[in-house]
Scaffold this motif. Structure first.
Motif, short mmCIF file in Angstrom:
data_model
loop_
_atom_site.label_atom_id
_atom_site.label_comp_id
_atom_site.label_asym_id
_atom_site.label_seq_id
_atom_site.Cartn_x
_atom_site.Cartn_y
_atom_site.Cartn_z
N HIS A 34 9.68 -0.04 -31.07
CA HIS A 34 9.11 1.29 -31.33
C HIS A 34 7.61 1.10 -31.56
O HIS A 34 7.21 0.40 -32.51
CB HIS A 34 9.70 1.90 -32.60
CG HIS A 34 11.16 2.23 -32.52
ND1 HIS A 34 11.63 3.51 -32.32
CD2 HIS A 34 12.26 1.44 -32.64
CE1 HIS A 34 12.96 3.50 -32.33
NE2 HIS A 34 13.37 2.25 -32.53
N LEU A 47 8.67 3.73 -26.71
CA LEU A 47 9.60 2.59 -26.73
C LEU A 47 9.22 1.63 -25.61
O LEU A 47 9.02 2.05 -24.47
CB LEU A 47 11.04 3.08 -26.52
CG LEU A 47 11.53 4.12 -27.54
CD1 LEU A 47 12.91 4.64 -27.14
CD2 LEU A 47 11.55 3.55 -28.95
N ASN A 63 14.28 -2.39 -34.73
CA ASN A 63 15.48 -2.25 -35.55
C ASN A 63 16.54 -3.20 -34.99
O ASN A 63 16.78 -3.23 -33.77
CB ASN A 63 15.99 -0.81 -35.51
CG ASN A 63 15.02 0.16 -36.18
OD1 ASN A 63 14.31 -0.21 -37.11
ND2 ASN A 63 14.99 1.40 -35.71
N ARG A 113 8.18 7.58 -23.71
CA ARG A 113 8.10 8.30 -24.97
C ARG A 113 9.49 8.48 -25.59
O ARG A 113 10.45 8.81 -24.88
CB ARG A 113 7.42 9.66 -24.78
CG ARG A 113 6.01 9.51 -24.29
CD ARG A 113 5.10 10.68 -24.58
NE ARG A 113 3.84 10.47 -23.88
CZ ARG A 113 2.83 9.71 -24.33
NH1 ARG A 113 2.91 9.11 -25.50
NH2 ARG A 113 1.73 9.55 -23.61
N ASP A 114 9.55 8.26 -26.90
CA ASP A 114 10.81 8.48 -27.62
C ASP A 114 11.13 9.97 -27.58
O ASP A 114 10.25 10.82 -27.76
CB ASP A 114 10.69 7.99 -29.07
CG ASP A 114 12.04 7.85 -29.73
OD1 ASP A 114 12.45 6.71 -30.00
OD2 ASP A 114 12.70 8.89 -29.97
N LEU A 152 22.36 3.13 -22.21
CA LEU A 152 21.39 4.21 -22.00
C LEU A 152 20.07 3.69 -21.43
O LEU A 152 19.53 4.26 -20.47
CB LEU A 152 21.14 4.91 -23.35
CG LEU A 152 20.04 5.97 -23.37
CD1 LEU A 152 20.36 7.12 -22.44
CD2 LEU A 152 19.81 6.47 -24.80
N PHE A 153 19.55 2.60 -22.00
CA PHE A 153 18.23 2.15 -21.55
C PHE A 153 18.32 1.45 -20.19
O PHE A 153 17.36 1.50 -19.41
CB PHE A 153 17.55 1.27 -22.61
CG PHE A 153 17.09 2.06 -23.82
CD1 PHE A 153 17.14 3.45 -23.85
CD2 PHE A 153 16.59 1.41 -24.94
CE1 PHE A 153 16.71 4.18 -24.96
CE2 PHE A 153 16.15 2.12 -26.06
CZ PHE A 153 16.21 3.51 -26.06
N SER A 213 20.43 1.99 -32.86
CA SER A 213 21.47 2.82 -32.27
C SER A 213 21.65 2.55 -30.78
O SER A 213 22.68 2.90 -30.20
CB SER A 213 21.16 4.31 -32.49
OG SER A 213 19.94 4.66 -31.88
N VAL A 214 20.65 1.93 -30.15
CA VAL A 214 20.75 1.56 -28.73
C VAL A 214 20.65 0.03 -28.67
O VAL A 214 19.64 -0.55 -29.08
CB VAL A 214 19.63 2.22 -27.90
CG1 VAL A 214 19.73 1.78 -26.44
CG2 VAL A 214 19.69 3.75 -28.01
N ALA A 221 12.71 11.70 -29.69
CA ALA A 221 12.65 12.30 -31.03
C ALA A 221 11.53 11.61 -31.82
O ALA A 221 11.80 10.81 -32.72
CB ALA A 221 13.99 12.15 -31.74
N HIS A 279 14.45 -2.83 -27.87
CA HIS A 279 13.30 -1.95 -27.65
C HIS A 279 12.41 -2.05 -28.87
O HIS A 279 12.88 -2.10 -30.00
CB HIS A 279 13.74 -0.51 -27.42
CG HIS A 279 14.71 0.01 -28.44
ND1 HIS A 279 16.05 -0.32 -28.41
CD2 HIS A 279 14.53 0.78 -29.53
CE1 HIS A 279 16.66 0.25 -29.44
NE2 HIS A 279 15.76 0.92 -30.15
P1 AMP Z 1 17.04 2.70 -32.42
O1 AMP Z 1 17.68 3.72 -33.33
O2 AMP Z 1 16.07 1.77 -33.09
O3 AMP Z 1 18.09 1.99 -31.60
O4 AMP Z 1 16.14 3.55 -31.42
C1 AMP Z 1 16.66 4.27 -30.35
C2 AMP Z 1 15.63 5.32 -30.04
O5 AMP Z 1 15.93 5.84 -28.75
C3 AMP Z 1 15.62 6.50 -31.01
O6 AMP Z 1 14.35 6.60 -31.64
C4 AMP Z 1 15.93 7.70 -30.11
O7 AMP Z 1 15.21 8.85 -30.48
C5 AMP Z 1 15.53 7.18 -28.75
N1 AMP Z 1 16.19 7.81 -27.61
C6 AMP Z 1 17.51 8.09 -27.48
N2 AMP Z 1 17.75 8.62 -26.27
C7 AMP Z 1 16.56 8.67 -25.62
C8 AMP Z 1 16.15 9.13 -24.33
N3 AMP Z 1 17.02 9.64 -23.44
N4 AMP Z 1 14.84 9.06 -24.01
C9 AMP Z 1 13.95 8.56 -24.90
N5 AMP Z 1 14.27 8.10 -26.12
C10 AMP Z 1 15.56 8.16 -26.48
#
Ligand code: AMP
Length: 112
Positions: free
Chosen positions: A100, A40, A85, A29-30, A5-6, A93-94, A32, A98
Motif C-alpha cells: 500500500h 497498490l 499487511n 489505485r485502491d 483478485l489481483f 485480505s488479498v 477504498a 501488494h
Molecule cells: P489488504 O487488506 O492489505 O489485503 O489490501 C487489499 C486492498 O485491496 C484493500 O485496501 C482494498 O480496498 C483493495 N481492493 C479490493 N478490491 C479492489 C479492486 N477491485 N481494485 C482496487 N483495489 C481493491
C-alpha cells in the motif's frame, strides 16, 4: 491463480485504475482509499505475501519499491508510507502480495 483478485487485475479481466507498470509490476489505485494517495503495487507473479516475495522474487520486490517511489515522486513530492499487511490478523485480505503506497497528507505514526 484462477481465484485471485489481483491475478485477475494483472490479466486485465477486472478493471483497475492503473498508474504505473513495468514488465514485472503494476500499480493501481485502491478502490477504498485511506489517504489522498493510496495506490497498490503488485507483482505480476502470484506470491502470497512480502515474506514469500523476499524469498522467491527479491528483484521484483525491489522493483515494487522503486515503482512506489516513482508514484510518490509523481503525486506527493516523493514522500510516502509503504505497508505490507501480512496475515489476516494484520489486515491482509488479498493473498497476492501488494504494497500500500499512502501519502498526500500528514501521516501520524499513531495512525499506523
Ligand atoms: P489488504 O487488506 O492489505 O489485503 O489490501 C487489499 C486492498 O485491496 C484493500 O485496501 C482494498 O480496498 C483493495 N481492493 C479490493 N478490491 C479492489 C479492486 N477491485 N481494485 C482496487 N483495489 C481493491
Amino acid at each position: 491463480m484462477t481465484d485471485c483478485l489481483f491475478c485477475k487485475i494483472v490479466a486485465g479481466d477486472i478493471p483497475a485504475a492503473l498508474v504505473a507498470e513495468t514488465d514485472h509490476v503494476i500499480a493501481f489505485r485502491d478502490i477504498a482509499p485511506k489517504a489522498p494517495l493510496h495506490v497498490l503495487v503488485v507483482p505480476r507473479t502470484h506470491v502470497a505475501n512480502v515474506t514469500e516475495a523476499a524469498a522467491q522474487i527479491p528483484e521484483v520486490l525491489a522493483e515494487m519499491v522503486a515503482v512506489a517511489q516513482q508514484v510518490a515522486d509523481a503525486e506527493t513530492g516523493g514522500e510516502y508510507r509503504l505497508i505490507f499487511n501480512t496475515g489476516e490478523g494484520a489486515g491482509q485480505s488479498v493473498f497476492h502480495v501488494h504494497g500500500h503506497v499512502l501519502g498526500g497528507k500528514h501521516l501520524a505514526w499513531e495512525n499506523a
